[in-house]
Enzyme design. Structure first.
Site, PDB file in Angstrom:
ATOM      1  N   THR A  61     -27.735   6.301  10.360  1.00  0.00           N
ATOM      2  CA  THR A  61     -28.893   7.627   9.856  1.00  0.00           C
ATOM      3  C   THR A  61     -27.643   7.737   8.703  1.00  0.00           C
ATOM      4  O   THR A  61     -26.151   7.532   9.356  1.00  0.00           O
ATOM      5  CB  THR A  61     -29.851   7.659  10.946  1.00  0.00           C
ATOM      6  N   LYS A  65     -24.868   4.865   6.304  1.00  0.00           N
ATOM      7  CA  LYS A  65     -25.680   3.578   5.885  1.00  0.00           C
ATOM      8  C   LYS A  65     -24.715   2.719   4.797  1.00  0.00           C
ATOM      9  O   LYS A  65     -24.319   1.891   4.881  1.00  0.00           O
ATOM     10  CB  LYS A  65     -27.158   4.399   5.650  1.00  0.00           C
TER      11      LYS A  65
END
Length: 157
Positions: A61, A65
């Protein structure tokens, strides 16, 4: 040692452990799934350590990413399109990345909310890795228009 984890910074907001544990319980498969907050400057080191220590898979998260994409040796097509990864696994000794953000969002909007996306106007707030992951799947639904708004105009472009 966790078998599965979600990496982020911050990561306390992530519902991934509860979601994955509930899914595993439905399938009668006990798992260990934890939140792991990686320092901003050592995400790669933490991921490598996790997998070297028998980790089986991880989610990613904010804000990692795009870092996760660069870390992987192989990618799914949707991860390549997004240039961002939210799912990590070892395949043949190599770190493999996928991006499930868009597929999950489109499925949820269609199946759980019953929304028709074709011909609709869509506004997306933000322009990070998650947005990069949802764009192609949203475009495949043939919306009339997608507008991306972000604090930094150049990143939205």
């Amino acid at each position: 040692m966790s078998e599965y984890a979600v990496f982020g910074n911050p990561v306390g907001h992530s519902r991934s452990p509860q979601i994955h544990r509930a899914f595993a319980a439905q399938r009668q498969q006990p798992i260990s799934y934890e939140r792991l907050e990686a320092p901003l400057d050592s995400f790669v080191t933490h991921v490598r350590h996790f997998f070297a220590d028998e980790g089986k898979g991880a989610n990613v998260t904010v804000p990692f990413k795009e870092d996760a994409f660069r870390l992987c040796q192989t990618h799914t097509e949707r991860a390549k399109r997004a240039g961002a990864v939210n799912t990590l696994m070892l395949k043949g000794g190599h770190l493999h990345g996928d991006n499930t953000d868009g597929a999950g969002l489109v499925r949820d909007l269609r199946e759980n909310l019953g929304w028709q996306l074709s011909g609709r106007r869509i506004l997306i707030l933000g322009a990070g890795g998650a947005v990069r992951g949802v764009l192609a799947p949203l475009l495949e639904t043939a919306p009339a228009e997608i507008t991306i708004a972000n604090r930094t105009e150049s990143k939205a472009e």
